[in-house]
Motif scaffolding. Structure first.
Motif, mmCIF file in Angstrom:
data_model
loop_
_atom_site.group_PDB
_atom_site.id
_atom_site.type_symbol
_atom_site.label_atom_id
_atom_site.label_comp_id
_atom_site.label_asym_id
_atom_site.label_seq_id
_atom_site.Cartn_x
_atom_site.Cartn_y
_atom_site.Cartn_z
ATOM 1 N N VAL A 16 1.078 -1.171 -0.085
ATOM 2 C CA VAL A 16 -0.057 0.001 -0.060
ATOM 3 C C VAL A 16 1.107 1.125 -0.111
ATOM 4 C CG1 VAL A 16 -1.817 1.198 1.230
ATOM 5 C CG2 VAL A 16 -1.771 -1.269 1.262
ATOM 6 N N LEU A 17 0.932 2.142 -0.962
ATOM 7 C CA LEU A 17 1.569 3.397 -1.103
ATOM 8 C C LEU A 17 0.643 4.288 -0.427
ATOM 9 C CD1 LEU A 17 3.911 5.275 -1.939
ATOM 10 C CD2 LEU A 17 2.796 5.307 -4.300
ATOM 11 N N ALA A 18 1.157 5.018 0.594
ATOM 12 C CA ALA A 18 0.222 6.063 1.391
ATOM 13 C C ALA A 18 0.959 7.459 0.901
ATOM 14 C CB ALA A 18 0.483 5.900 2.842
ATOM 15 N N SER A 19 0.685 7.978 -0.183
ATOM 16 C CA SER A 19 1.461 9.131 -0.773
ATOM 17 C C SER A 19 0.389 9.494 -1.894
ATOM 18 C CB SER A 19 2.694 8.761 -1.205
ATOM 19 O OG SER A 19 3.120 10.076 -1.673
ATOM 20 N N ASN A 20 0.320 10.826 -2.037
ATOM 21 C CA ASN A 20 -0.430 11.329 -3.068
ATOM 22 C C ASN A 20 0.517 12.013 -4.134
ATOM 23 O OD1 ASN A 20 -3.065 11.980 -4.227
ATOM 24 N ND2 ASN A 20 -2.833 14.214 -3.790
ATOM 25 N N SER A 21 1.856 11.531 -4.078
ATOM 26 C CA SER A 21 2.929 12.173 -4.790
ATOM 27 C C SER A 21 2.937 11.410 -6.292
ATOM 28 C CB SER A 21 4.447 12.155 -4.155
ATOM 29 O OG SER A 21 5.302 12.203 -5.230
ATOM 30 N N PRO A 22 2.723 11.999 -7.214
ATOM 31 C CA PRO A 22 2.738 11.415 -8.642
ATOM 32 C C PRO A 22 4.349 10.903 -8.745
ATOM 33 C CG PRO A 22 2.676 13.877 -8.851
ATOM 34 C CD PRO A 22 2.317 13.663 -7.516
ATOM 35 N N ARG A 24 6.344 9.550 -6.463
ATOM 36 C CA ARG A 24 6.599 8.419 -5.933
ATOM 37 C C ARG A 24 6.101 7.034 -6.633
ATOM 38 N NH1 ARG A 24 6.036 11.449 -0.495
ATOM 39 N NH2 ARG A 24 8.084 11.991 -0.095
ATOM 40 N N ARG A 25 4.609 7.681 -7.247
ATOM 41 C CA ARG A 25 3.920 6.734 -7.802
ATOM 42 C C ARG A 25 4.372 6.094 -9.183
ATOM 43 N NH1 ARG A 25 -2.509 8.595 -7.461
ATOM 44 N NH2 ARG A 25 -2.447 9.222 -5.400
ATOM 45 N N GLN A 26 5.112 7.076 -9.817
ATOM 46 C CA GLN A 26 5.903 6.509 -11.099
ATOM 47 C C GLN A 26 7.265 5.884 -10.751
ATOM 48 O OE1 GLN A 26 4.898 7.474 -14.371
ATOM 49 N NE2 GLN A 26 6.068 5.965 -14.670
ATOM 50 N N ASN A 182 16.154 9.909 -4.895
ATOM 51 C CA ASN A 182 16.108 10.294 -3.586
ATOM 52 C C ASN A 182 15.500 11.908 -3.429
ATOM 53 O OD1 ASN A 182 16.269 9.986 -0.436
ATOM 54 N ND2 ASN A 182 17.785 11.589 -0.680
ATOM 55 N N VAL A 183 16.087 12.742 -4.283
ATOM 56 C CA VAL A 183 15.636 13.979 -4.296
ATOM 57 C C VAL A 183 14.279 13.952 -5.016
ATOM 58 C CG1 VAL A 183 16.235 16.207 -5.407
ATOM 59 C CG2 VAL A 183 18.144 14.647 -4.774
ATOM 60 N N MET A 184 13.820 13.275 -5.969
ATOM 61 C CA MET A 184 12.420 13.169 -6.483
ATOM 62 C C MET A 184 11.410 12.620 -5.497
ATOM 63 S SD MET A 184 13.006 11.552 -10.445
ATOM 64 C CE MET A 184 11.262 11.431 -10.252
ATOM 65 N N GLY A 185 12.029 11.914 -4.355
ATOM 66 C CA GLY A 185 11.012 11.842 -3.347
ATOM 67 C C GLY A 185 11.045 10.378 -2.767
ATOM 68 N N LEU A 186 12.006 9.539 -3.470
ATOM 69 C CA LEU A 186 12.038 7.925 -2.693
ATOM 70 C C LEU A 186 13.257 7.277 -3.467
ATOM 71 C CD1 LEU A 186 9.938 6.222 -1.498
ATOM 72 C CD2 LEU A 186 9.331 5.267 -3.622
#
Length: 203
Positions: A16-22, A24-26, A182-186
């Motif tokens: 389950v990804l608990a994030s609204n970040s596009p 992180r989804r990508q 990591n700078v992108m968010g993950l």
């Protein structure tokens, strides 16, 4: 003859990804990891005595705790929080365009650190919390460049008021020490490693 896929994949926990970040989804999609998105509002306040990586890890764990009561035994929630640090000052998401311009004026011509904290919390109680650091070097920017970026890209949902994958990343970032993702968010290299340990991915 190719080896057959192991049947153990049937027992893998559901991510389950608990994030609204596009972004992180990508990144998870590009990893080839199956997941579902589950969202809820969680306050992003943190104790004032925490610094740098401690802040990112605290926020990621705090978010995961909000999902714990509803996790099924075979589910694994991933939460993350990215912060930008200029020395020991934490630059989170700007409140408005004026604050975004002010943040970028502070960052221009200097190096700063990006930390992403990640928490993996399993429905069976297992928990892993970690963070990754990337040092980002910005060239000097004019006020006109900064205002163009803020006006055109509206980076109000980004820590430090910028996205490395945006226009400003192409014209301002001169050097990275660490993971670009990591700078992108993950920090996907660490995420994959920990998911493997938890049996959520693998070959």
């Amino acid at each position: 003859m190719p080896l057959s896929a192991p049947n153990s994949s049937l027992a893998r926990p559901r991510l389950v990804l608990a994030s609204n970040s596009p972004r992180r989804r990508q990144l998870l999609t590009d990893l080839g990891v199956a997941y579902e998105v589950r969202l809820r509002e969680v306050a992003e306040d943190f104790p004032p005595h925490l610094v740098r990586a401690e802040v990112a890890e605290y926020l990621a764990a705090h978010k995961a705790a909000a999902y714990a009561p509803d996790l099924a035994p075979d589910e694994l929630v991933l939460t993350a929080d990215t912060i930008v640090c200029l020395e020991d000052d934490v630059l989170n998401k700007p409140a408005d365009a004026t604050e975004a311009v002010r943040m970028l004026q502070r960052l221009q011509g200097r190096a700063h650190d990006v930390y992403t904290g990640v928490c993996l919390l399993a429905g069976d109680g297992r928990r892993v919390v970690f963070s990754d650091q990337t040092r980002v070097h910005f060239r000097p920017l004019s006020l006109a460049e900064i205002e163009h970026y803020v006006t055109q890209y509206q980076p109000l949902d980004k820590a430090g008021a910028y996205g490395a994958q945006d226009w400003i990343g192409m014209v301002a970032v001169t050097r990275l020490e660490g993971s670009y993702f990591n700078v992108m968010g993950l920090p996907v290299h660490r995420v994959w490693e920990e998911l493997e340990k938890l049996g959520a991915v693998g070959f």
